[in-house]
Scaffold this motif. Structure first.
Motif, PDB file in Angstrom:
ATOM      1  N   SER A  68     -73.096   1.280 -55.337  1.00  0.00           N
ATOM      2  CA  SER A  68     -73.188   0.302 -56.419  1.00  0.00           C
ATOM      3  C   SER A  68     -71.894   0.328 -57.220  1.00  0.00           C
ATOM      4  CB  SER A  68     -74.358   0.640 -57.356  1.00  0.00           C
ATOM      5  OG  SER A  68     -74.085   1.842 -58.048  1.00  0.00           O
ATOM      6  N   GLY A  69     -71.744  -0.677 -58.059  1.00  0.00           N
ATOM      7  CA  GLY A  69     -70.592  -0.715 -58.951  1.00  0.00           C
ATOM      8  C   GLY A  69     -70.603   0.454 -59.919  1.00  0.00           C
ATOM      9  N   THR A  70     -71.777   0.795 -60.390  1.00  0.00           N
ATOM     10  CA  THR A  70     -71.916   1.928 -61.314  1.00  0.00           C
ATOM     11  C   THR A  70     -71.390   3.215 -60.683  1.00  0.00           C
ATOM     12  OG1 THR A  70     -73.820   0.992 -62.475  1.00  0.00           O
ATOM     13  CG2 THR A  70     -73.622   3.384 -62.502  1.00  0.00           C
ATOM     14  N   TYR A 106     -67.954  -4.291 -69.301  1.00  0.00           N
ATOM     15  CA  TYR A 106     -69.074  -3.540 -68.731  1.00  0.00           C
ATOM     16  C   TYR A 106     -68.608  -2.854 -67.462  1.00  0.00           C
ATOM     17  CZ  TYR A 106     -73.684  -2.555 -66.707  1.00  0.00           C
ATOM     18  OH  TYR A 106     -74.789  -1.944 -66.154  1.00  0.00           O
ATOM     19  N   HIS A 107     -68.942  -1.572 -67.349  1.00  0.00           N
ATOM     20  CA  HIS A 107     -68.527  -0.817 -66.162  1.00  0.00           C
ATOM     21  C   HIS A 107     -69.707  -0.091 -65.531  1.00  0.00           C
ATOM     22  CE1 HIS A 107     -64.477  -1.819 -67.340  1.00  0.00           C
ATOM     23  NE2 HIS A 107     -64.667  -1.275 -68.519  1.00  0.00           N
ATOM     24  N   GLY A 108     -70.891  -0.703 -65.602  1.00  0.00           N
ATOM     25  CA  GLY A 108     -72.069  -0.053 -65.077  1.00  0.00           C
ATOM     26  C   GLY A 108     -72.707   0.811 -66.147  1.00  0.00           C
ATOM     27  N   GLU A 110     -61.748  -4.549 -67.103  1.00  0.00           N
ATOM     28  CA  GLU A 110     -62.040  -5.672 -66.224  1.00  0.00           C
ATOM     29  C   GLU A 110     -60.823  -6.585 -66.327  1.00  0.00           C
ATOM     30  OE1 GLU A 110     -66.006  -7.644 -66.464  1.00  0.00           O
ATOM     31  OE2 GLU A 110     -66.302  -6.317 -68.163  1.00  0.00           O
ATOM     32  N   ASN A 162     -68.063  -9.797 -68.375  1.00  0.00           N
ATOM     33  CA  ASN A 162     -69.370  -9.381 -68.866  1.00  0.00           C
ATOM     34  C   ASN A 162     -69.589  -9.708 -70.337  1.00  0.00           C
ATOM     35  OD1 ASN A 162     -71.046  -7.913 -66.683  1.00  0.00           O
ATOM     36  ND2 ASN A 162     -68.949  -7.235 -66.318  1.00  0.00           N
ATOM     37  N   ASP A 222     -61.398  -2.325 -62.970  1.00  0.00           N
ATOM     38  CA  ASP A 222     -62.771  -2.451 -62.508  1.00  0.00           C
ATOM     39  C   ASP A 222     -62.933  -3.863 -61.960  1.00  0.00           C
ATOM     40  OD1 ASP A 222     -65.425  -2.677 -62.005  1.00  0.00           O
ATOM     41  OD2 ASP A 222     -66.111  -2.051 -63.998  1.00  0.00           O
ATOM     42  N   VAL A 245     -65.285  -4.826 -59.866  1.00  0.00           N
ATOM     43  CA  VAL A 245     -66.626  -5.000 -59.299  1.00  0.00           C
ATOM     44  C   VAL A 245     -66.993  -6.490 -59.305  1.00  0.00           C
ATOM     45  CG1 VAL A 245     -69.083  -4.515 -59.636  1.00  0.00           C
ATOM     46  CG2 VAL A 245     -67.416  -2.661 -59.808  1.00  0.00           C
ATOM     47  N   MET A 246     -66.571  -7.218 -60.353  1.00  0.00           N
ATOM     48  CA  MET A 246     -66.852  -8.653 -60.373  1.00  0.00           C
ATOM     49  C   MET A 246     -65.721  -9.476 -59.752  1.00  0.00           C
ATOM     50  SD  MET A 246     -67.863 -11.151 -63.536  1.00  0.00           S
ATOM     51  CE  MET A 246     -69.309 -10.242 -64.031  1.00  0.00           C
ATOM     52  N   LYS A 262     -70.474  -5.762 -55.826  1.00  0.00           N
ATOM     53  CA  LYS A 262     -70.848  -7.178 -55.718  1.00  0.00           C
ATOM     54  C   LYS A 262     -70.334  -7.827 -54.417  1.00  0.00           C
ATOM     55  CE  LYS A 262     -71.956  -7.520 -60.522  1.00  0.00           C
ATOM     56  NZ  LYS A 262     -71.334  -6.947 -61.687  1.00  0.00           N
TER      57      LYS A 262
HETATM   58  C1  LIG Z   1     -71.749  -5.501 -62.246  1.00  0.00           C
HETATM   59  C2  LIG Z   1     -70.618  -4.683 -62.736  1.00  0.00           C
HETATM   60  C3  LIG Z   1     -70.652  -3.269 -62.678  1.00  0.00           C
HETATM   61  C4  LIG Z   1     -71.882  -2.506 -62.259  1.00  0.00           C
HETATM   62  O1  LIG Z   1     -72.168  -2.697 -60.920  1.00  0.00           O
HETATM   63  P1  LIG Z   1     -73.659  -2.359 -60.412  1.00  0.00           P
HETATM   64  O2  LIG Z   1     -73.593  -2.616 -58.955  1.00  0.00           O
HETATM   65  O3  LIG Z   1     -74.571  -3.272 -61.169  1.00  0.00           O
HETATM   66  O4  LIG Z   1     -73.914  -0.932 -60.734  1.00  0.00           O
HETATM   67  C5  LIG Z   1     -69.521  -2.574 -63.037  1.00  0.00           C
HETATM   68  N1  LIG Z   1     -68.408  -3.214 -63.445  1.00  0.00           N
HETATM   69  C6  LIG Z   1     -68.333  -4.559 -63.521  1.00  0.00           C
HETATM   70  C7  LIG Z   1     -67.073  -5.204 -63.945  1.00  0.00           C
HETATM   71  C8  LIG Z   1     -69.442  -5.330 -63.179  1.00  0.00           C
HETATM   72  O5  LIG Z   1     -69.375  -6.668 -63.296  1.00  0.00           O
END
Ligand SMILES: *Cc1c(COP(=O)(O)O)cnc(C)c1O
Length: 436
Positions: free
Chosen positions: A120-122, A148-150, A210, A215, A243, A245-246, A271
């Motif tokens: 997961s991103g977290t 947001y970083h999880g 980010e 977020n 980060d 993740v998005m 993601k």
């Molecule tokens: C969604 C998100 C996370 C967390 O990812 P999960 O898979 O929900 O744990 C971390 N960082 C960013 C920038 C995100 O958008």
């Protein structure tokens, strides 16, 4: 708010869920607290559409919060997953697909030489932070309010106004001592970062950001912001963690690092990289990544990490995302931005649309949104009215004023024209009412 009947089955399911799942959901934003009302219970999805349990069909702008960039149940991804499933679900042993997948990520993202897969991103961000602390021998972390970083402890700190140099936990259960290791800066404000670094010389392990705020709604970096972070990190011996993740494989083939031409020390993914399956990853130059166990002493492990089914979905998804795909996504994004911006200008409405590639947010505020404080200044009642009116017309936007909506390769100019027409009609009505 919701029309009676239209969501009757969802309403029953949601009420029932609340007795067995906290708040009825397995991730808070799904409960629609930001907009009120009942979340549609999704029954299936295909292409750009999701279908709910009451038989309503929606043009989907959530895309599982980003992963479904090629559209839902894309035939190529489906086939890859089905083929892998027949050979087994999980082995807890290495598979060839994992290094193939790692190579695809390395080939796409300039600063990356090695990749570790997680679920997961977290997991990706918490692992990257541990690695950054180990690599620098320092403890402190700088993050930005509204990023947001999880949900790991050190990241659940956003700081109210005035608490710029010491973290306060956002959630009960986060130890004060952990939160105190997180320093909060203002997004798009290099001076706030510099002030923190000056106040704690030689103690900051990493700055995590980010690269496109996603977020608190879509907040692009102002020119020079990311470059400035790179410079400040170099000057202080801190690591820069993007980060992504998005934004990873969303805003460009090589993510925001490629789009803005910055070389972060570590990058986290999630993601899109899993194509809808649970995958996260952290990545960077081999000099840093080799410190991860078992090649180095920094421990991090996972029973299901590199799951073959998830990996095959990731590979199939990235394979579909060639340069042509990103040109298409950019053109679709531009089309939405242009359509909304034109209507806003003609109507003289107090709104702005912010967009990077295929992620966008309409903010109910006349000035550009550059940080989370600006985002909070938007007219939330108007957003809620807009959201529900659009949902009622079959358009599923992000159910919070603090989230991005996403486009996919399954969206078309034609379907987006329908969306724009509905949005302009709804907004015209809303703007005739008083600002609440
Ligand atoms: C969604 C998100 C996370 C967390 O990812 P999960 O898979 O929900 O744990 C971390 N960082 C960013 C920038 C995100 O958008």
């Amino acid at each position: 708010m919701n029309t009676n009947g239209r969501y009757s089955r969802s309403r029953t399911l949601f009420r029932d869920a609340q007795s067995v799942i906290p708040g009825g959901v397995n991730s808070p934003v799904r409960a629609f607290r930001g907009v009120g009302g009942t979340p549609p219970y999704v029954q299936s999805a295909a292409g750009a559409y999701v279908m709910d349990e009451d038989g309503n069909r929606y043009l989907d702008f959530v895309g599982s919060w980003g992963p479904m960039i090629v559209g839902h149940t894309h035939p190529a991804v489906l086939e890859a997953v089905q083929e892998t499933l027949k050979r087994g679900f999980s082995f807890g042993a290495p598979t060839a697909g994992e290094s193939r997948f790692a190579r695809m990520i390395i080939e796409r993202v300039p600063s990356v030489e090695m990749v570790r897969l997680v679920n997961s991103g977290t997991e990706a961000t918490m692992s990257a932070l541990r690695l950054a602390r180990a690599a620098t021998g320092r403890d402190l972390l700088v993050k930005f309010a509204g990023c947001y970083h999880g949900h790991a402890d050190p990241f659940l700190v956003a700081a109210g106004s005035g608490t710029l140099d010491i973290g306060v936990p956002d959630s009960p259960g986060v130890p004060k001592a952990v939160a105190a290791g997180t320093l909060i800066a203002r997004f798009n404000d290099l001076e706030s970062v510099d002030a923190l670094l000056q106040a704690h010389p030689g103690r900051v392990a990493a700055i995590i950001v980010e690269p496109v705020g996603g977020n608190a709604g879509c907040i692009p970096p102002v020119p020079g912001f990311l470059e400035g972070l790179r410079r400040l990190c170099d000057a202080q011996g801190s690591l820069l963690i993007f980060d992504e993740v998005m934004t990873g494989f969303r805003v460009a083939r090589g993510g925001a690092a490629e789009l803005y031409d910055i070389r972060p020390d570590l990058i986290t993914f999630g993601k899109v990289v899993g194509g809808g399956f649970p995958i996260g990853a952290y990545a960077g130059p081999s000099s840093i990544m080799r410190q991860v166990a078992p090649s180095g002493p920094v421990y991090q492990a996972g029973t299901l990490s590199g799951n073959p089914v998830a990996v095959s979905a990731g590979i199939a998804t990235l394979e579909l995302l060639d340069q042509e795909a990103y040109r298409t996504l950019e053109a679709l994004g531009q089309h939405v931005e242009d359509g909304l911006t034109r209507a806003i200008r003609e109507g003289g409405w107090p709104m702005v649309v912010q967009r990077v590639g295929s992620m966008f947010t309409p903010f109910f505020r006349s000035e550009p949104v550059r940080n989370v404080d600006d985002a909070s200044d938007a007219d939330m009642p108007r957003f809620r009215t807009f959201f529900h009116a659009m949902l009622g017309r079959g358009y599923y936007l992000a159910p919070s004023a603090y989230e991005c909506s996403f486009l996919s390769l399954a969206h078309t100019r034609e379907t987006l024209n329908g969306f724009l027409e509905s949005a302009v009609g709804v907004l015209t009505g809303i703007m005739q009412t008083e600002r609440v």
